[in-house]
Design a protein around this motif. Structure first.
Motif, PDB file in Angstrom:
ATOM      1  N   THR A 208       0.830  -1.202   0.000  1.00 52.95           N
ATOM      2  CA  THR A 208       0.000   0.000   0.000  1.00 52.95           C
ATOM      3  C   THR A 208       0.866   1.254   0.000  1.00 52.95           C
ATOM      4  N   ALA A 209       2.175   1.057  -0.168  1.00 55.51           N
ATOM      5  CA  ALA A 209       3.105   2.188  -0.162  1.00 55.51           C
ATOM      6  C   ALA A 209       2.692   3.203  -1.211  1.00 55.51           C
ATOM      7  N   GLY A 210       2.675   4.440  -0.814  1.00 58.82           N
ATOM      8  CA  GLY A 210       2.340   5.512  -1.744  1.00 58.82           C
ATOM      9  C   GLY A 210       0.866   5.816  -1.848  1.00 58.82           C
ATOM     10  N   ALA A 211       0.018   4.959  -1.287  1.00 58.79           N
ATOM     11  CA  ALA A 211      -1.427   5.209  -1.344  1.00 58.79           C
ATOM     12  C   ALA A 211      -1.783   6.404  -0.469  1.00 58.79           C
ATOM     13  N   ILE A 212      -2.801   7.112  -0.876  1.00 51.50           N
ATOM     14  CA  ILE A 212      -3.308   8.245  -0.106  1.00 51.50           C
ATOM     15  C   ILE A 212      -4.694   7.857   0.376  1.00 51.50           C
ATOM     16  N   PHE A 213      -4.862   7.817   1.687  1.00 54.04           N
ATOM     17  CA  PHE A 213      -6.145   7.458   2.279  1.00 54.04           C
ATOM     18  C   PHE A 213      -6.846   8.709   2.773  1.00 54.04           C
ATOM     19  N   VAL A 214      -8.113   8.865   2.374  1.00 51.14           N
ATOM     20  CA  VAL A 214      -8.926  10.003   2.776  1.00 51.14           C
ATOM     21  C   VAL A 214     -10.156   9.451   3.477  1.00 51.14           C
ATOM     22  N   LEU A 215     -10.369   9.855   4.721  1.00 52.11           N
ATOM     23  CA  LEU A 215     -11.552   9.458   5.474  1.00 52.11           C
ATOM     24  C   LEU A 215     -12.413  10.697   5.644  1.00 52.11           C
ATOM     25  N   THR A 216     -13.639  10.655   5.128  1.00 53.23           N
ATOM     26  CA  THR A 216     -14.533  11.804   5.271  1.00 53.23           C
ATOM     27  C   THR A 216     -15.559  11.501   6.353  1.00 53.23           C
ATOM     28  N   SER A 217     -16.094  12.573   6.920  1.00 51.04           N
ATOM     29  CA  SER A 217     -17.089  12.415   7.974  1.00 51.04           C
ATOM     30  C   SER A 217     -17.958  13.660   8.056  1.00 51.04           C
ATOM     31  N   ASN A 218     -19.185  13.461   8.465  1.00 46.41           N
ATOM     32  CA  ASN A 218     -20.101  14.561   8.751  1.00 46.41           C
ATOM     33  C   ASN A 218     -20.410  14.623  10.236  1.00 46.41           C
ATOM     34  N   CYS A 219     -19.548  14.030  11.058  1.00 45.15           N
ATOM     35  CA  CYS A 219     -19.873  13.880  12.476  1.00 45.15           C
ATOM     36  C   CYS A 219     -19.991  15.215  13.215  1.00 45.15           C
ATOM     37  N   PHE A 220     -19.373  16.285  12.748  1.00 47.68           N
ATOM     38  CA  PHE A 220     -19.482  17.576  13.416  1.00 47.68           C
ATOM     39  C   PHE A 220     -20.232  18.598  12.567  1.00 47.68           C
ATOM     40  N   LEU A 221     -21.038  18.110  11.639  1.00 47.02           N
ATOM     41  CA  LEU A 221     -21.739  18.989  10.722  1.00 47.02           C
ATOM     42  C   LEU A 221     -22.636  19.991  11.454  1.00 47.02           C
ATOM     43  N   ASP A 222     -23.400  19.542  12.444  1.00 44.47           N
ATOM     44  CA  ASP A 222     -24.289  20.445  13.183  1.00 44.47           C
ATOM     45  C   ASP A 222     -23.504  21.505  13.940  1.00 44.47           C
ATOM     46  N   GLU A 223     -22.395  21.099  14.562  1.00 44.40           N
ATOM     47  CA  GLU A 223     -21.578  22.048  15.312  1.00 44.40           C
ATOM     48  C   GLU A 223     -20.956  23.100  14.395  1.00 44.40           C
ATOM     49  N   LEU A 224     -20.468  22.663  13.225  1.00 45.25           N
ATOM     50  CA  LEU A 224     -19.896  23.610  12.267  1.00 45.25           C
ATOM     51  C   LEU A 224     -20.959  24.560  11.728  1.00 45.25           C
ATOM     52  N   ALA A 225     -22.157  24.056  11.497  1.00 40.60           N
ATOM     53  CA  ALA A 225     -23.249  24.914  11.017  1.00 40.60           C
ATOM     54  C   ALA A 225     -23.581  25.984  12.048  1.00 40.60           C
ATOM     55  N   GLU A 226     -23.567  25.619  13.324  1.00 44.14           N
ATOM     56  CA  GLU A 226     -23.857  26.587  14.395  1.00 44.14           C
ATOM     57  C   GLU A 226     -22.775  27.666  14.450  1.00 44.14           C
ATOM     58  N   VAL A 227     -21.516  27.276  14.337  1.00 43.86           N
ATOM     59  CA  VAL A 227     -20.418  28.251  14.312  1.00 43.86           C
ATOM     60  C   VAL A 227     -20.596  29.193  13.123  1.00 43.86           C
ATOM     61  N   TRP A 228     -20.954  28.652  11.962  1.00 40.23           N
ATOM     62  CA  TRP A 228     -21.148  29.475  10.776  1.00 40.23           C
ATOM     63  C   TRP A 228     -22.310  30.451  10.963  1.00 40.23           C
ATOM     64  N   ARG A 229     -23.404  29.986  11.561  1.00 46.62           N
ATOM     65  CA  ARG A 229     -24.558  30.870  11.805  1.00 46.62           C
ATOM     66  C   ARG A 229     -24.160  32.037  12.702  1.00 46.62           C
ATOM     67  N   ARG A 230     -23.413  31.751  13.769  1.00 42.44           N
ATOM     68  CA  ARG A 230     -22.967  32.824  14.678  1.00 42.44           C
ATOM     69  C   ARG A 230     -22.050  33.800  13.955  1.00 42.44           C
ATOM     70  N   HIS A 231     -21.156  33.264  13.147  1.00 39.64           N
ATOM     71  CA  HIS A 231     -20.223  34.098  12.404  1.00 39.64           C
ATOM     72  C   HIS A 231     -20.978  34.990  11.417  1.00 39.64           C
ATOM     73  N   ALA A 232     -21.942  34.421  10.690  1.00 34.12           N
ATOM     74  CA  ALA A 232     -22.721  35.158   9.704  1.00 34.12           C
ATOM     75  C   ALA A 232     -23.561  36.256  10.376  1.00 34.12           C
ATOM     76  N   ALA A 233     -23.972  36.013  11.628  1.00 39.35           N
ATOM     77  CA  ALA A 233     -24.786  36.995  12.360  1.00 39.35           C
ATOM     78  C   ALA A 233     -23.919  38.076  13.011  1.00 39.35           C
ATOM     79  N   GLY A 234     -22.589  37.958  12.838  1.00 28.19           N
ATOM     80  CA  GLY A 234     -21.689  38.983  13.394  1.00 28.19           C
ATOM     81  C   GLY A 234     -21.267  38.691  14.825  1.00 28.19           C
ATOM     82  N   GLY A 235     -21.644  37.539  15.362  1.00 31.36           N
ATOM     83  CA  GLY A 235     -21.266  37.209  16.723  1.00 31.36           C
ATOM     84  C   GLY A 235     -19.933  36.469  16.785  1.00 31.36           C
ATOM     85  N   PRO A 236     -19.495  36.182  18.001  1.00 32.75           N
ATOM     86  CA  PRO A 236     -18.238  35.412  18.131  1.00 32.75           C
ATOM     87  C   PRO A 236     -18.429  33.986  17.622  1.00 32.75           C
TER      88      PRO A 236
END
Length: 160
Positions: free
Chosen positions: A130-158
């Protein structure tokens, strides 16, 4: 965007994001033992395909006999395939420990079994590098938390 990034990596490394240089495994398809054997090479006597092992075995001929050539891996191995495990949280809960970690040992090989070519009972264990292979693991496990941070940022809050 996560899977697209993996496609861009494959395109940069190989000129295109297509087999055999790019393979995406949708992890929601690997929730049971039977499903898992479709991905990881099953032990001898258990039905399954081992698509993940076949990806590497196919790129390197039939693979090596168990224990053969393990120290011969080149330090400057060419770029291998880009392998995406998409939405890893959707797989069987113990996928990482029972399948992925055990499939790729610490020496850079994936282990798989083949029925004996002579038709006799049993299987032979092989190793594909497997030498040289590039492994990418994707996840949506923090999708809700990231959306909340984005909402606060878009609203001008911290952001936190």
């Amino acid at each position: 965007g996560k899977t697209y990034l993996a496609e861009l990596i494959a395109t940069a490394a190989h000129g295109r994001a297509a087999p055999p240089h790019y393979r995406k495994f949708a992890m929601q398809n690997y929730r049971t033992d039977e499903d898992l054997w479709k991905l990881v090479s099953p032990p001898c006597g258990i039905k399954g395909e081992g698509a993940f092992a076949a990806l590497f075995a196919g790129a390197h001929g039939e693979g090596r006999e168990k224990g053969e050539g393990r120290g011969a891996r080149a330090a400057s191995a060419p770029v291998g395939p880009v392998v995406v495990f998409d939405e890893i949280e959707e797989a069987r809960r113990d996928f990482m420990t029972t399948a992925l970690v055990n499939a790729i040992d610490h020496r850079g090989f994936v282990e798989y079994t083949l029925k004996r070519a002579d038709g006799s009972d049993g299987c032979d264990t092989r190793h594909a590098p497997t030498a040289g292979a590039i492994f990418v693991l994707t996840s949506n496990c923090f999708l809700d938390e990231l959306a909340e941070v984005w909402r606060r940022h878009a609203a001008g809050g911290p952001p936190h």
